[in-house]
Design a protein around this motif. Structure first.
Motif, PDB file in Angstrom:
ATOM      1  N   ARG A   1       0.828  -1.206   0.000  1.00  0.00           N
ATOM      2  CA  ARG A   1       0.000   0.000   0.000  1.00  0.00           C
ATOM      3  C   ARG A   1       0.866   1.261   0.000  1.00  0.00           C
ATOM      4  N   GLN A   2       1.977   1.233   0.735  1.00  0.00           N
ATOM      5  CA  GLN A   2       2.880   2.381   0.730  1.00  0.00           C
ATOM      6  C   GLN A   2       3.421   2.650  -0.673  1.00  0.00           C
ATOM      7  N   VAL A   3       3.838   1.580  -1.353  1.00  0.00           N
ATOM      8  CA  VAL A   3       4.393   1.757  -2.700  1.00  0.00           C
ATOM      9  C   VAL A   3       3.312   2.249  -3.655  1.00  0.00           C
ATOM     10  N   LYS A   4       2.115   1.728  -3.552  1.00  0.00           N
ATOM     11  CA  LYS A   4       1.019   2.206  -4.410  1.00  0.00           C
ATOM     12  C   LYS A   4       0.739   3.679  -4.171  1.00  0.00           C
ATOM     13  N   ASN A   5       0.811   4.093  -2.915  1.00  0.00           N
ATOM     14  CA  ASN A   5       0.617   5.511  -2.596  1.00  0.00           C
ATOM     15  C   ASN A   5       1.709   6.361  -3.238  1.00  0.00           C
ATOM     16  N   GLN A   6       2.951   5.856  -3.193  1.00  0.00           N
ATOM     17  CA  GLN A   6       4.055   6.590  -3.819  1.00  0.00           C
ATOM     18  C   GLN A   6       3.867   6.695  -5.332  1.00  0.00           C
TER      19      GLN A   6
END
Length: 463
Positions: free
Chosen positions: A355-360
């Motif tokens: 989820r963090q990478v998708k947000n980035q």
């Protein structure tokens, strides 16, 4: 990348070495004559920012090789020597011997990944990181070329301005001398003589300031070229020789920013994030590895040897002979196998990482869109600056011709006694300003051209 300029780089490094030797012996007399192309080659071969960018590319090559290492066999060797002074007692007084004994052991362990999806994704990520480093090196070269060009043009502008001011000072000095003679003869008034002197005095600070600006600009150029400050540099060329470049400008101007380094860096960064997401998700996939182990252990415990030898007597006499011929009893088990590791639950750690990478990725998409708009505005502005500077140069060329003619008319009138000193001073000032404005217009165009090349991502040679 580095091979394209290998020969020029080698030749330039030899030139620098020769120059340094000259500086060591004849520091006061060493001088380097540079054209713009020479300055660019020297900067691209010696500037620390370029060398650091190339080293960063090399570093990511090592990172990729390190990741490859995770797919190669892993072999380790261990050994141990253990001497027991007090024998361990078990329940009901049972123990393996009563005397101290020594144990010697050695082991070889090996493993080989057969299926490692996270490593495969990491290799893709390393390739994207390498591409990012290459693009960063390219951006460093483009930025350096633009800065060297502007510094080079800035020195030419200052030198040409100084030549114009020196010419103007010589002309005014001639007027002062002529006016002084006329004043002493009673033909000219003291006012005319003082006015001529004031005009000359007002010009001197500007000349001094221009000389200082040349020194500062030269230091900046030496910084870009990474040459010693003690080295004297003479630039080959002048702005007037470059007016043909200005007149031919505008034909190859384009708003295409597909090679803009900032945009390409963002695209590569987005690709890196996508591979990072795949790498994170790959942590949920099972892994398979082969392993093997070979161990050899020996001990000299007497009671244990007797116990084993008793068993050996029940077998063959050869086994007993072998046992008695050695101080230690040796064993050497060997095992091989396949290990499968299946992730079941990791406390939602991988899920939140994804989820963090998708947000980035979503943030980078917004940043990329905004950067695209900024770059489009910047290239439009650069083209407008180019066209404006070109028109200014053409207008200033006409103004300069008119100012020269007006000065000659005013000078003739003054010497004939029909004109005034104010008329002559005004004509001289307009003539000097017209020449300075003409040089400034050429510089503005060349500087805007350097900025345009930087925005569109054009490298030396038009690549």
């Amino acid at each position: 990348m580095a091979g394209q300029n290998e020969q020029p780089t080698t030749v330039m490094k030899r030139t620098i070495l020769t120059l340094l030797l000259l500086l060591g012996t004849f520091a006061a007399r060493a001088q380097l004559r540079l054209t713009l192309d020479d300055a660019l080659r020297l900067a691209l071969s010696e500037n620390p920012t370029i060398r650091m960018a190339e080293m960063e590319v090399e570093r990511y090559d090592y990172v990729k090789r390190q990741t490859w290492g995770a797919l190669l066999p892993q072999v380790s060797v261990s050994g141990q020597l253990n001497h027991n002074f007090i024998v361990q007692q078990m329940s009901k007084g049972f123990s393996l011997g009563n005397d101290p004994y020594t144990t010697v052991s050695g082991a070889v362990d090996a493993s080989l990944p057969l299926f490692a999806p996270q490593v495969y994704r990491m290799l893709r990520l390393n390739a994207a990181q390498m591409a990012s480093a290459v693009e960063a090196a390219r951006a460093s070269r483009i930025d350096l070329v633009a800065e060297v060009k502007k510094a080079f043009y800035n020195i030419l502008l200052a030198e040409q301005s100084l030549a114009t001011l020196e010419e103007s000072r010589a002309t005014i000095q001639r007027t002062v001398d002529d006016t002084k003679v006329k004043f002493e003869q009673g033909v000219a008034s003291e006012y005319d003589y003082l006015t001529a002197q004031v005009e000359l005095s007002n010009l001197l600070p500007t000349i001094t300031q221009t000389k200082n600006s040349i020194r500062v600009a030269m230091l900046q150029l030496k910084m870009y070229l990474s040459v010693p400050e003690a080295l004297s540099i003479e630039l080959v060329g002048n702005l007037d020789e470059m007016k043909d470049v200005v007149l031919a400008g505008g034909e190859t101007l384009s708003t295409d920013v597909s090679r803009n380094s900032d945009l390409r860096a963002l695209d590569i960064q987005a690709e890196m994030l996508r591979y990072q997401l795949k790498t994170t998700n790959a942590a949920r996939i099972p892994t398979v590895a082969a392993f093997g182990s070979a161990t050899i252990t020996g001990n000299d415990m007497e009671d244990f040897r007797k116990m084993v030898s008793g068993g050996a007597e029940a077998g063959t006499g050869e086994a007993v002979a072998d046992l008695n011929s050695s101080k230690y009893f040796w064993t050497h088990p060997i095992s091989v196998g396949v290990q499968i590791s299946i992730p079941i639950f990791s406390g939602l750690k991988n899920s939140y990482k994804s989820r963090q990478v998708k947000n980035q990725i979503e943030q980078l998409d917004l940043q990329r869109d905004y950067a695209q708009r900024q770059t489009t505005v910047a290239v439009e502005s650069a083209i407008n600056n180019l066209l404006t500077a070109r028109e200014m140069m053409l207008a200033q060329a006409r103004t300069m011709a008119q100012a020269d003619k007006a000065y000659h008319i005013s000078d003739t009138r003054f010497r004939a006694g029909a004109g005034t000193i104010l008329e002559l001073n005004s004509a001289q000032l307009n003539r000097t300003q017209a020449h300075l404005n003409y040089s400034q217009a050429i510089y503005d165009y060349l500087s805007a051209q350097a900025d345009y090349d930087r925005i569109v991502g054009r490298e030396v040679g038009g690549n």
